[in-house]
Design a protein around this motif. Structure first.
Motif, PDB file in Angstrom:
ATOM      1  N   GLU A   1      -4.220  -8.236  -8.347  1.00  0.00           N
ATOM      2  CA  GLU A   1      -4.682  -7.264  -7.349  1.00  0.00           C
ATOM      3  C   GLU A   1      -4.399  -5.953  -8.195  1.00  0.00           C
ATOM      4  O   GLU A   1      -5.343  -4.892  -7.929  1.00  0.00           O
TER       5      GLU A   1
ATOM      6  N   SER B   1     -12.095   3.666  -4.915  1.00  0.00           N
ATOM      7  CA  SER B   1     -13.019   2.911  -3.880  1.00  0.00           C
ATOM      8  C   SER B   1     -12.034   2.799  -2.591  1.00  0.00           C
ATOM      9  O   SER B   1     -10.797   2.909  -2.607  1.00  0.00           O
TER      10      SER B   1
ATOM     11  N   ARG C   1     -14.594  -5.230  -8.486  1.00  0.00           N
ATOM     12  CA  ARG C   1     -13.200  -5.881  -8.420  1.00  0.00           C
ATOM     13  C   ARG C   1     -13.274  -6.975  -9.260  1.00  0.00           C
ATOM     14  O   ARG C   1     -12.369  -7.175 -10.162  1.00  0.00           O
TER      15      ARG C   1
ATOM     16  N   GLU D   1       1.027  -1.165   0.109  1.00  0.00           N
ATOM     17  CA  GLU D   1       0.035  -0.115  -0.033  1.00  0.00           C
ATOM     18  C   GLU D   1       0.810   1.395  -0.070  1.00  0.00           C
ATOM     19  O   GLU D   1       0.566   2.259  -0.658  1.00  0.00           O
TER      20      GLU D   1
ATOM     21  N   CYS E   1     -10.392   2.515  -9.213  1.00  0.00           N
ATOM     22  CA  CYS E   1     -10.257   3.799  -8.487  1.00  0.00           C
ATOM     23  C   CYS E   1     -10.838   4.513  -7.662  1.00  0.00           C
ATOM     24  O   CYS E   1     -12.158   4.530  -8.110  1.00  0.00           O
TER      25      CYS E   1
ATOM     26  N   THR F   1      -7.811  -3.306  -9.356  1.00  0.00           N
ATOM     27  CA  THR F   1      -8.057  -2.098  -8.590  1.00  0.00           C
ATOM     28  C   THR F   1      -9.333  -1.095  -9.252  1.00  0.00           C
ATOM     29  O   THR F   1      -9.042  -0.865 -10.257  1.00  0.00           O
TER      30      THR F   1
ATOM     31  N   SER G   1      -8.238   1.285  -1.977  1.00  0.00           N
ATOM     32  CA  SER G   1      -7.819   0.880  -3.378  1.00  0.00           C
ATOM     33  C   SER G   1      -6.154   1.198  -3.588  1.00  0.00           C
ATOM     34  O   SER G   1      -5.704   2.080  -3.056  1.00  0.00           O
TER      35      SER G   1
END
Length: 917
Positions: free
Chosen positions: A348, A356, A412, A304, A354, A352, A359
């Motif tokens: 992943e 949300s 997703r 992240e 965008c 994604t 994300s």
């Protein structure tokens, strides 16, 4: 086939028994003749037959001499050492080892060997001279080394001094360090002077300029050096490198990406080399390090805290280093390992949504890069079992989101489907068929939330691309998309709905009679696309979809015509093509291929047409506005609007979106742009020539050929030295030679020959480059071609190549008909062919006199052919004939006597009186 001195030729039927001694004699003869590779093979074979220690020592010594000539100094040292182990007083072996050690930079050992040679043969001048030269060389090196030592220390001191405020001084120190690392001696010095630890300190300062200096210096240390790379990786650690790749600062992230790429290359080189015996005493296994680096890249994808462009750089690296470069490589284990360890991590990024909750940070290019990586991995698989495993992993991943994750999970899952459809579409189609997926797509298309609606509409569009689903979507999706297009309040949604309609509407391709929409509605849709494209108030990501729409709508010739009349729309599209968002490249290239009609045309067979009419079958029709005069006008309009600089900018892109199929489209457009000779100068001036070279060297075979043909057209009608200045002209040779291959069309062969003729006339260095690319046998082959234009072009090309000594020698080769063909062609009816062939003879006889003696031996018609040249009404042919006769008269008495005995003197007397010629 020629007997070698020292080896008897066996009588017919006798068994051939070669001894080690005979093989050594053969090796000696081959070495004397300059064929060092063959000599090496002979000595090696002799070694396998020899048991006597003294004989083996001599063979090792001789092999060392071969290796020195072949510049393989490590093996030269090893062989000389074996000879010295057998006889420590072998001065030849000692001298050869000293030469090898000198080249390997081990000067102290080289001196010790030379001193031994001088003590064994004190009067040998060669040994004394070599020792003197080596002594001064060492002093010079010691001076440089101590100077470099203090320099390296100084540079690090300046960079790591936190109180040093002089920015210029720091910048200069950083620049010097980077430059020093590019030289092998400098790189080794930095490495030996505890440089890696100091570079690590620079990295840890977290100051961008110092981090850049450190990363760029490390590139020099790792380039092409596997053991250093492994040591540096061990000291820095993969986690640290991966963390630097994920930083927010774009330039630092890019520099880290570049360093990792260089490290991968150095490590992979180690995997590809075939290590044998003790010659590489330390065999380093780099596969573990490779996997460690890749593992950290895969982890970075889902970290992240990693920046969006860091994530993009990681994807780009994986694209470059994981899949095999060519199908000839058999080992795809790296791809299998990445699929096994990291496919879910890659998905992943692809899934994604965008904006949300939670994300991952991504850029406009991340999804496209993910699709390209997935596609490359899928294409790298070799059997059904491997592909089935890939499908299962994708299906499991989509299910894991789709089931039990509420709305966000469904989004997703749908986003993953889109990502797969844009990449490995087989896998995309498989997940699209999972229960409930398509229904969710259709129901979310009507969602009141813009972000959700966007995801669903895009998935529907990507699904419409694949013929398998298109009919199902036409039945269910068209009315839905029309509803959205007409009633949605949001331009972003309307544009995407429009593209869906365009895709479904262009299923007839260029076939004018197969349009699925009512007449005129295509034009309305195109007009709306152009309007959106020019509206700068709309964000670039949404305007990209307007280009996607045009990529489909421009199958229609009326749409093409209106588009090229709208200069603002063309320039808005070119502006997008140059922007950061590279995912628009394919759509821009497709639109331009359609406007220039540079797709493949299949001319229908007239008989089949009649049959089709009779059987009431559908017959494809060409639109009247797709006729050549319309296409020509459209090309002019595109050129005036600045299409070349946009294409050049697209080619420069180091982005995964520039796929091989995208490169092919750009090559097709370039070939259409240089069709007319008068347009070529403009294309070159705007950077077209420079852009075509990489297109001709990488990509699909069709794409490379189209680019090479465009280069040929430019080379034929422009001054090549102006079109391709400096070193660039030498890069053009290989693409042009590729046009001579037998699988190319006659026109491609012809244009390749014409272009090479121009280059061969410029300089000896260019002729050498053409020779090196093995073009001469192909050029000769085309001199026998039935088609007169190709035959002529090949002869003209050979005429210019004949200025090279190596080519002149070919005309005297035993058992060759080259010279005979040139003499006979000088007597052909085709005047242009006679001019080219007699020009070659004039050149050959002037530059290589032994050819003059050979001419009377190759054909009985030689005299009448020369006389016919002199009696020709064409002054150019007379001139060439006169030059050949003059050269032959000067070359040898017996040839001169033959000429004088014929009517040649009378003919020359008549010609000499004509003062006008």
């Amino acid at each position: 086939g020629v007997p070698v001195p020292g080896i008897p030729v066996p009588a017919a039927g006798a068994r051939w028994q070669v001894t080690a001694e005979q093989l050594r004699a053969r090796g000696n003869a081959l070495f004397q003749a300059g064929d060092h590779c063959a000599a090496l093979a002979a000595y090696t074979e002799a070694l396998s037959l020899s048991d006597a220690a003294s004989e083996r020592a001599v063979l090792h010594r001789n092999r060392a001499a071969c290796y020195l000539k072949l510049e393989d100094y490590t093996k030269a040292e090893a062989d000389a050492t074996k000879a010295i182990e057998a006889d420590g007083r072998d001065v030849k072996a000692l001298f050869r080892r000293s030469q090898a050690l000198q080249q390997l930079g081990r000067l102290d050992q080289a001196v010790s060997d030379l001193q031994r040679c001088v003590s064994l043969e004190p009067r040998n001048k060669a040994f004394q001279e070599a020792l003197r030269a080596l002594g001064s060389n060492m002093q010079e090196k010691m001076k440089t080394m101590s100077c470099t030592d203090s320099k390296v220390e100084q540079m690090f001191q300046i960079l790591l001094d936190l109180d040093e405020k002089d920015a210029d001084k720091k910048q200069k120190a950083a620049q010097n360090l980077i430059v020093l690392a590019r030289e092998e001696a400098g790189a080794e010095k930095i490495f030996q002077s505890d440089g890696v630890r100091l570079l690590m300190q620079l990295l840890d300062t977290a100051k961008a300029d110092l981090m850049l200096a450190s990363l760029r210096t490390l590139v020099g240390l790792c380039s092409g050096h596997r053991s250093r790379t492994m040591a540096i990786l061990a000291e820095l650690g993969a986690p640290r490198l991966s963390a630097v790749l994920g930083v927010e600062h774009e330039q630092v992230s890019l520099a880290a990406c570049n360093l990792l790429h260089v490290m991968f290359d150095s490590l992979k080189e180690g995997l590809q080399k075939d290590f044998r015996g003790k010659e590489d005493a330390v065999v380093l296994d780099s596969s573990r390090d490779l996997k460690l680096l890749i593992k950290h890249l895969l982890e970075l994808l889902v970290l992240e805290g990693a920046s969006a462009h860091g994530r993009d750089n990681a994807l780009n690296l994986l694209i470059k280093v994981v899949p095999r470069k060519s199908p000839k490589e058999t080992n795809n284990s790296l791809s299998l390992w990445v699929i096994d360890q990291g496919l879910k991590k890659i998905l992943e990024v692809g899934s994604t949504v965008c904006g949300s909750l939670g994300s991952l940070p991504v850029t406009d290019n991340s999804r496209m890069s993910t699709s390209v990586l997935l596609n490359k991995l899928y294409e790298d698989l070799k059997c059904d079992a491997e592909r089935e495993n890939f499908h299962h992993l994708c299906e499991d991943y989509v299910r894991s989101w789709f089931e039990g994750h509420e709305l966000l999970g469904k989004l997703r899952a749908i986003q993953t489907v889109s990502c797969l459809l844009q990449g490995p579409s087989d896998a995309g189609n498989r997940v699209l068929e999972l229960e409930g997926i398509m229904d969710s797509v259709l129901s979310l298309c009507a969602s009141s939330c813009e972000a959700h609606q966007l995801v669903a509409v895009e998935a529907l569009i990507h699904a419409a691309d694949k013929a398998k689903r298109a009919s199902f979507i036409t039945a269910n999706g068209v009315s839905l998309l029309k509803e959205i297009y007409k009633h949605s309040e949001r331009d972003s949604i309307r544009i995407r709905a429009l593209v869906g309609l365009c895709k479904l509407g262009s299923a007839g391709g260029t076939d004018f009679s197969m349009k699925q929409f009512a007449e005129g509605s295509t034009m309305k849709l195109a007009k709306q696309c152009r309007k959106w494209l020019c509206n700068e108030a709309i964000d670039a990501g949404t305007r990209r979809w307007a280009v996607e729409g045009l990529a489909y709508l421009t199958f229609d010739a009326d749409v093409k015509e209106e588009f090229v009349e709208d200069k603002a729309a063309m320039q808005a599209m070119f502006h997008l093509a140059k922007s950061e968002d590279r995912s628009v490249l394919y759509a821009v290239a497709s639109t331009l291929v359609n406007c220039t009609n540079s797709y493949d045309h299949e001319e229908p067979d007239p008989q089949m047409l009649e049959l089709a009419k009779y059987a009431k079958q559908h017959i494809p029709e060409q639109h009247p506005k797709d006729k050549p005069e319309f296409v020509k006008r459209r090309v002019r309009k595109l050129l005036m609007a600045g299409v070349v600089s946009a294409l050049a900018c697209m080619v420069k892109s180091e982005n995964p979106a520039l796929t091989n199929s995208c490169r092919e489209l750009i090559s097709r457009v370039f070939l259409a742009l240089v069709e007319e000779a008068e347009d070529r100068g403009g294309v070159v001036a705007q950077g077209g020539g420079k852009a075509l070279i990489p297109l001709s060297l990488e990509g699909t075979e069709v794409g490379q050929t189209k680019a090479a043909q465009a280069l040929a057209k430019i080379t034929i009608t422009s001054n090549p030295e102006m079109a391709f200045p400096g070193e660039r002209i030498y890069e053009v040779v290989r693409p042009l030679v590729s046009l001579l291959h037998l699988q190319r069309t006659g026109l491609e062969n012809f244009e390749g020959l014409m272009a090479l003729t121009n280059l061969a006339g410029i300089s000896e260095r260019l002729r050498q480059k053409i020779l090196k690319e093995r073009a001469v046998p192909m050029i000769e082959g085309y001199m026998f071609e039935e088609h007169e234009m190709i035959r002529l072009a090949a002869t003209e090309c050979m005429c210019n190549m004949a200025m090279s000594k190596e080519v002149q020698e070919l005309f005297l080769a035993e058992g060759s008909d080259r010279l005979k063909l040139m003499v006979l062609y000088s007597g052909e009816e085709d005047e242009k062919l006679r001019r080219a062939a007699s020009g070659t003879l004039a050149m050959l006889t002037a530059l290589h006199p032994p050819i003059c003696k050979r001419i009377p031996q190759v054909t009985v018609h030689w005299l009448e052919i020369l006389q016919a040249l002199l009696l020709s009404p064409n002054t150019e042919l007379q001139h060439r004939g006169a030059v050949v006769v003059m050269n032959m008269m000067a070359a040898a008495r017996e040839v001169a006597e033959q000429l004088i005995a014929s009517e040649m003197l009378e003919i020359l007397s008549v010609l000499a009186k004509d003062k006008d010629k």
